[in-house]
Design a protein around this motif. Sequence first.
Motif, mmCIF file in Angstrom:
data_model
loop_
_atom_site.group_PDB
_atom_site.id
_atom_site.type_symbol
_atom_site.label_atom_id
_atom_site.label_comp_id
_atom_site.label_asym_id
_atom_site.label_seq_id
_atom_site.Cartn_x
_atom_site.Cartn_y
_atom_site.Cartn_z
ATOM 1 N N ILE A 90 -12.939 -28.210 19.724
ATOM 2 C CA ILE A 90 -13.301 -26.838 20.093
ATOM 3 C C ILE A 90 -13.887 -26.801 21.506
ATOM 4 C CG2 ILE A 90 -14.881 -24.935 19.555
ATOM 5 C CD1 ILE A 90 -14.533 -25.832 16.552
ATOM 6 N N CYS A 91 -14.798 -27.712 21.804
ATOM 7 C CA CYS A 91 -15.411 -27.753 23.145
ATOM 8 C C CYS A 91 -14.379 -28.078 24.217
ATOM 9 C CB CYS A 91 -16.549 -28.765 23.181
ATOM 10 S SG CYS A 91 -17.990 -28.324 22.207
ATOM 11 N N LEU A 92 -13.521 -29.046 23.947
ATOM 12 C CA LEU A 92 -12.493 -29.417 24.921
ATOM 13 C C LEU A 92 -11.553 -28.250 25.184
ATOM 14 C CD1 LEU A 92 -11.204 -31.579 26.713
ATOM 15 C CD2 LEU A 92 -9.913 -32.355 24.712
ATOM 16 N N ALA A 93 -11.106 -27.591 24.123
ATOM 17 C CA ALA A 93 -10.214 -26.437 24.291
ATOM 18 C C ALA A 93 -10.895 -25.339 25.097
ATOM 19 C CB ALA A 93 -9.786 -25.911 22.930
ATOM 20 N N LEU A 124 -15.479 -22.155 0.955
ATOM 21 C CA LEU A 124 -16.724 -21.411 0.833
ATOM 22 C C LEU A 124 -17.290 -20.975 2.187
ATOM 23 C CD1 LEU A 124 -18.654 -20.361 -1.323
ATOM 24 C CD2 LEU A 124 -19.927 -22.496 -1.130
ATOM 25 N N THR A 125 -17.110 -21.804 3.198
ATOM 26 C CA THR A 125 -17.703 -21.501 4.513
ATOM 27 C C THR A 125 -16.679 -21.030 5.547
ATOM 28 O OG1 THR A 125 -17.494 -23.815 5.170
ATOM 29 C CG2 THR A 125 -19.601 -23.138 4.196
ATOM 30 N N MET A 126 -15.496 -20.626 5.126
ATOM 31 C CA MET A 126 -14.449 -20.314 6.101
ATOM 32 C C MET A 126 -14.807 -19.132 7.010
ATOM 33 S SD MET A 126 -11.453 -19.021 3.599
ATOM 34 C CE MET A 126 -11.615 -17.562 2.619
ATOM 35 N N PHE A 127 -15.496 -18.118 6.492
ATOM 36 C CA PHE A 127 -15.857 -16.986 7.347
ATOM 37 C C PHE A 127 -17.015 -17.336 8.279
ATOM 38 C CE2 PHE A 127 -13.532 -14.848 3.943
ATOM 39 C CZ PHE A 127 -12.604 -14.153 4.706
ATOM 40 N N VAL A 128 -17.903 -18.190 7.823
ATOM 41 C CA VAL A 128 -18.972 -18.688 8.693
ATOM 42 C C VAL A 128 -18.345 -19.459 9.857
ATOM 43 C CG1 VAL A 128 -20.978 -20.226 8.854
ATOM 44 C CG2 VAL A 128 -20.673 -18.779 6.829
ATOM 45 N N SER A 129 -17.348 -20.284 9.553
ATOM 46 C CA SER A 129 -16.661 -21.059 10.596
ATOM 47 C C SER A 129 -15.917 -20.159 11.568
ATOM 48 C CB SER A 129 -15.696 -22.051 9.966
ATOM 49 O OG SER A 129 -16.397 -23.023 9.237
ATOM 50 N N LEU A 130 -15.251 -19.135 11.044
ATOM 51 C CA LEU A 130 -14.521 -18.199 11.905
ATOM 52 C C LEU A 130 -15.443 -17.593 12.952
ATOM 53 C CD1 LEU A 130 -11.984 -16.398 12.531
ATOM 54 C CD2 LEU A 130 -12.925 -14.787 10.879
ATOM 55 N N ILE A 131 -16.565 -17.088 12.510
ATOM 56 C CA ILE A 131 -17.490 -16.419 13.424
ATOM 57 C C ILE A 131 -18.222 -17.418 14.314
ATOM 58 C CG2 ILE A 131 -19.595 -15.017 13.535
ATOM 59 C CD1 ILE A 131 -18.545 -13.711 10.872
ATOM 60 N N THR A 132 -18.783 -18.462 13.698
ATOM 61 C CA THR A 132 -19.620 -19.398 14.448
ATOM 62 C C THR A 132 -18.820 -20.198 15.462
ATOM 63 O OG1 THR A 132 -21.164 -19.538 12.615
ATOM 64 C CG2 THR A 132 -21.244 -21.294 14.243
ATOM 65 N N HIS A 133 -17.740 -20.842 15.030
ATOM 66 C CA HIS A 133 -16.950 -21.650 15.968
ATOM 67 C C HIS A 133 -16.206 -20.769 16.964
ATOM 68 C CE1 HIS A 133 -17.822 -25.627 14.614
ATOM 69 N NE2 HIS A 133 -17.404 -25.412 13.384
ATOM 70 N N GLY A 134 -15.822 -19.561 16.529
ATOM 71 C CA GLY A 134 -15.196 -18.634 17.471
ATOM 72 C C GLY A 134 -16.144 -18.249 18.589
ATOM 73 N N LEU A 135 -17.380 -17.891 18.228
ATOM 74 C CA LEU A 135 -18.375 -17.548 19.251
ATOM 75 C C LEU A 135 -18.752 -18.755 20.098
ATOM 76 C CD1 LEU A 135 -20.738 -15.126 17.294
ATOM 77 C CD2 LEU A 135 -19.108 -14.548 19.101
ATOM 78 N N GLN A 136 -18.857 -19.916 19.477
ATOM 79 C CA GLN A 136 -19.151 -21.145 20.214
ATOM 80 C C GLN A 136 -18.108 -21.365 21.317
ATOM 81 O OE1 GLN A 136 -18.430 -24.676 17.911
ATOM 82 N NE2 GLN A 136 -19.458 -26.024 19.373
ATOM 83 N N ALA A 137 -16.843 -21.280 20.952
ATOM 84 C CA ALA A 137 -15.762 -21.499 21.920
ATOM 85 C C ALA A 137 -15.753 -20.408 22.989
ATOM 86 C CB ALA A 137 -14.421 -21.547 21.188
ATOM 87 N N LEU A 138 -15.978 -19.173 22.591
ATOM 88 C CA LEU A 138 -16.002 -18.062 23.532
ATOM 89 C C LEU A 138 -17.107 -18.247 24.570
ATOM 90 C CD1 LEU A 138 -14.895 -15.126 24.132
ATOM 91 C CD2 LEU A 138 -16.822 -14.339 22.750
ATOM 92 N N VAL A 139 -18.297 -18.595 24.117
ATOM 93 C CA VAL A 139 -19.440 -18.795 25.018
ATOM 94 C C VAL A 139 -19.174 -19.964 25.969
ATOM 95 C CG1 VAL A 139 -21.851 -19.573 25.054
ATOM 96 C CG2 VAL A 139 -21.161 -17.727 23.530
ATOM 97 N N ILE A 140 -18.654 -21.063 25.437
ATOM 98 C CA ILE A 140 -18.363 -22.221 26.288
ATOM 99 C C ILE A 140 -17.355 -21.848 27.367
ATOM 100 C CG2 ILE A 140 -17.284 -24.517 26.347
ATOM 101 C CD1 ILE A 140 -18.526 -24.967 23.542
#
Length: 192
Positions: free
Chosen positions: A54-57, A84-100
């Motif tokens: 995610i960070c590299l991309a 169970l955590t798929m929506f948490v991952s969608l939002i969290t990793h999506g925002l992480q990548a966007l911010v980076i």
Amino acid sequence: MITKNNTYNEVNNSQKINPIRITITALFIALNIAFSSFGLPVPGGHVYLCDMVICLAALILNPFESFIVGGVGSFLGDLIFYPLTMFVSLITHGLQALVISLIAHHSFKDRPKLASIIAVIVGGLVMVLGYTLGKAFVYSTKEYAIITMPYEITQTYLGAILSIILAYRYKIKASCLNLINRHNNRHLEATN
């Protein structure tokens, strides 16, 4: 090759949607899913290497493509392996990548490595905070979220360090951007 001396138009043309950008984005989505399918065992849990992807991309791609790789890629990985955590991952990793991506591409233009380091540090904070809050909500217990926080911190900053090494030491960022620019130059020549 993208250098400090490139004009705004050359860099801006490298951001246009084209088959190469779509292919690179799809490749990073596939890598994200693959690296979220297994974890490195550590005492009391696992550390997953999807944050490295995610960070590299995000250091290579524009903010929208980065969000797709981070959010959708993680969502699909969790849908397959940990629903169970798929929506948490969608939002969290999506925002992480966007911010980076935003920080890496729009700050310290004359010092891209520094911008990348700051970007992955801030993105890591987004990921740790997002997963801590998300797990507290999903599992309905803040104690579980707090207990798993050291694993989140380890995972995100291990991924951040590895992504910087891959991007700059092994020149993956430069290789991807050169590939995109070569495609754009060929396309410009064909249309002229």
